[in-house]
Design a protein around this motif. Structure first.
Motif, PDB file in Angstrom:
ATOM      1  N   SER A 199       0.747  -1.261   0.095  1.00 17.13           N
ATOM      2  CA  SER A 199       0.047   0.174  -0.094  1.00 17.13           C
ATOM      3  C   SER A 199       1.091   1.341   0.306  1.00 17.13           C
ATOM      4  N   ARG A 200       1.557   1.142   0.580  1.00 20.86           N
ATOM      5  CA  ARG A 200       2.909   2.476   0.370  1.00 20.86           C
ATOM      6  C   ARG A 200       3.643   2.967  -0.930  1.00 20.86           C
ATOM      7  N   ILE A 201       3.262   1.840  -2.158  1.00 16.35           N
ATOM      8  CA  ILE A 201       3.717   2.057  -3.731  1.00 16.35           C
ATOM      9  C   ILE A 201       2.696   2.219  -4.353  1.00 16.35           C
ATOM     10  N   ASP A 202       2.180   3.286  -4.500  1.00 14.00           N
ATOM     11  CA  ASP A 202       1.707   3.649  -6.117  1.00 14.00           C
ATOM     12  C   ASP A 202       1.736   2.315  -6.902  1.00 14.00           C
ATOM     13  N   PRO A 203       0.369   2.160  -7.919  1.00  9.26           N
ATOM     14  CA  PRO A 203       1.255   0.433  -8.760  1.00  9.26           C
ATOM     15  C   PRO A 203       1.118   1.273 -10.086  1.00  9.26           C
ATOM     16  N   LEU A 204       0.770   2.249 -10.297  1.00 14.07           N
ATOM     17  CA  LEU A 204       0.860   2.445 -11.967  1.00 14.07           C
ATOM     18  C   LEU A 204       2.440   3.166 -12.239  1.00 14.07           C
ATOM     19  N   THR A 205       2.894   4.335 -11.317  1.00 15.52           N
ATOM     20  CA  THR A 205       4.317   4.722 -10.989  1.00 15.52           C
ATOM     21  C   THR A 205       5.376   3.731 -10.690  1.00 15.52           C
ATOM     22  N   ARG A 206       4.583   2.952  -9.523  1.00 16.86           N
ATOM     23  CA  ARG A 206       6.092   2.111  -8.660  1.00 16.86           C
ATOM     24  C   ARG A 206       6.703   2.800  -8.249  1.00 16.86           C
ATOM     25  N   GLY A 207       6.200   4.565  -7.484  1.00 15.25           N
ATOM     26  CA  GLY A 207       6.589   5.547  -6.738  1.00 15.25           C
ATOM     27  C   GLY A 207       5.922   5.625  -5.873  1.00 15.25           C
ATOM     28  N   TRP A 208       6.408   6.029  -4.728  1.00 13.70           N
ATOM     29  CA  TRP A 208       6.085   6.028  -3.224  1.00 13.70           C
ATOM     30  C   TRP A 208       4.216   6.555  -3.476  1.00 13.70           C
ATOM     31  N   SER A 209       3.527   6.771  -2.586  1.00  9.45           N
ATOM     32  CA  SER A 209       1.829   6.203  -2.636  1.00  9.45           C
ATOM     33  C   SER A 209       1.710   7.967  -2.398  1.00  9.45           C
ATOM     34  N   ARG A 210       0.622   8.403  -2.497  1.00  4.01           N
ATOM     35  CA  ARG A 210       0.646   9.797  -1.799  1.00  4.01           C
ATOM     36  C   ARG A 210       0.884   9.976  -0.266  1.00  4.01           C
ATOM     37  N   GLU A 211       0.425   8.984   0.729  1.00  2.00           N
ATOM     38  CA  GLU A 211       0.616   8.492   2.092  1.00  2.00           C
ATOM     39  C   GLU A 211       1.758   8.745   2.347  1.00  2.00           C
ATOM     40  N   ALA A 212       2.430   7.893   1.644  1.00  2.00           N
ATOM     41  CA  ALA A 212       3.872   7.355   2.042  1.00  2.00           C
ATOM     42  C   ALA A 212       5.011   8.791   1.651  1.00  2.00           C
ATOM     43  N   ILE A 213       5.303   8.941   0.521  1.00  2.00           N
ATOM     44  CA  ILE A 213       5.162  10.390   0.268  1.00  2.00           C
ATOM     45  C   ILE A 213       5.212  11.840   1.095  1.00  2.00           C
ATOM     46  N   PHE A 214       4.303  11.976   2.020  1.00  2.00           N
ATOM     47  CA  PHE A 214       3.597  12.937   2.379  1.00  2.00           C
ATOM     48  C   PHE A 214       4.046  12.631   3.811  1.00  2.00           C
ATOM     49  N   GLU A 215       4.772  11.325   4.479  1.00  2.00           N
ATOM     50  CA  GLU A 215       4.862  11.290   5.209  1.00  2.00           C
ATOM     51  C   GLU A 215       6.420  11.205   5.447  1.00  2.00           C
ATOM     52  N   ILE A 216       7.070  11.135   4.600  1.00  2.00           N
ATOM     53  CA  ILE A 216       8.287  11.045   4.176  1.00  2.00           C
ATOM     54  C   ILE A 216       8.746  12.535   4.296  1.00  2.00           C
TER      55      ILE A 216
END
Length: 357
Positions: A199-216
């Motif tokens: 759930s931490r990874i956006d499946p389309l872009t394979r980057g961090w998800s919204r929640e994860a990048i916000f937390e970082i």
């Protein structure tokens, strides 16, 4: 237990009225040490990175196959660190072909036709990954993952091809030895159970998800409040709605995916990029000054606009607009993102395809 020496009754196996169920791949005798090495790579739960993507892209071209991947084989799942030709972040370890490959010591595991292979014929992936070849990846003396290639039709692998796969695997091993993720990204990847990390990874872009990048971003801001060296960069694909309306939403998905790959090609390993919403991407830059941010932003614009994105025989010319904000004293994550958003708006007012602060 040596799977290469298994002897099955082929008449039973070939009986269309009922195939025997194959046992799961065994675990390595040194499994505890192997899993410890996997954890030390700090790669389970992290998004795609350009340094690994360039290896899988090269493998796909070199062997003329539709699929290539780099997997880290953890305790419960195989974490797909880089994938070309298919969309997946994880596979259950028991279902992963790579589960077998990590048992090998510098041996290339090949399934010429998985549908007729005693190890894989009842695997849910066998109808898609018909051909499979994988070379183990070693880290601190343990097989922690696999570089693999696949095809949807039967193939053979020559000795020259095997040597080539090992050469690429050696490149991947070198990258595994470079743990250059930021501390915030490392903490985030270590915080969750393996099966929850998807759930931490956006499946389309394979980057961090919204929640994860916000937390970082929040953690980087806390870590650098003294030296004020964290920046937020908001990246928006220009005229994305027009792309969707003209070529269809699948084309828009492909544009977003390729743009994300091109951003990863420019940013540094310790930086992080995630999908903030729709076609908007948020990048967290650490240990930077204004000149460095502007340079990275301009390079992202050039990387994205230099060549069109090919989709269904269409050449889609793509540009992006970027706004950034460098951390100031008493900045919160909300105020930093707000300033980056305002800078992005200024870029759009100035004609797009540029960078503003």
């Amino acid at each position: 237990y040596n799977f290469k020496l298994l002897s099955y009754n082929q008449s039973v196996y070939n009986n269309n009225k009922g195939k025997i169920a194959m046992p799961e791949a065994p675990y390595a005798p040194n499994e505890i040490q192997r899993i410890a090495a996997v954890q030390k790579t700090r790669m389970i739960g992290t998004p795609a990175e350009e340094r690994f993507d360039k290896i899988t892209r090269l493998a796909r071209r070199l062997f003329d196959v539709p699929m290539a991947a780099i997997d880290l084989v953890g305790e419960k799942v195989a974490w797909i660190k880089s994938a070309q030709g298919f969309d997946a972040v994880t596979a259950l370890r028991k279902d992963s072909y790579c589960h077998y490959t990590v048992l090998e010591d510098k041996v290339c595991l090949v399934a010429s036709d998985a549908r007729n292979d005693p190890r894989f014929f009842d695997n849910e992936f066998s109808s898609h990954w018909v051909f499979y070849a994988g070379a183990p990846l070693s880290f601190e003396g343990q097989n922690v993952g696999v570089l693999c290639i696949g095809d949807n039709k039967p193939r053979n692998l020559s000795q020259e091809d095997r040597d080539g796969l090992f050469d690429l695997a050696a490149m991947a091993e070198q990258e595994l030895s470079i743990c250059a993720l930021s501390e915030a990204q490392i903490r985030l990847s270590q915080r969750n159970e393996e099966l929850e990390k998807k759930s931490r990874i956006d499946p389309l872009t394979r980057g961090w998800s919204r929640e994860a990048i916000f937390e970082i971003a929040k953690e980087e801001l806390l870590d650098t409040h003294e030296n004020l060296s964290t920046a937020i960069m908001m990246i928006d694909i220009d005229h994305f709605k027009t792309i969707n309306d003209t070529y269809g939403h699948p084309a828009g998905d492909e544009v977003l995916k390729i743009v994300s790959e091109r951003i990863r090609n420019v940013i540094r390993t310790m930086d992080a990029v995630g999908r903030y919403g729709g076609d908007e991407l948020l990048t967290v830059l650490t240990n930077v000054n204004k000149n460095e941010i502007a340079r990275i932003g301009n390079n992202i614009c050039k990387e994205i606009s230099n060549s069109p994105i090919i989709y269904d025989n269409h050449q889609i010319k793509t540009t992006c607009s970027i706004g950034y904000a460098l951390q100031e004293k008493h900045d919160s994550i909300d105020s930093l993102i707000k300033r980056a958003d305002l800078a992005l708006y200024r870029t759009k007012l100035n004609g797009r395809n540029g960078v503003s602060d």
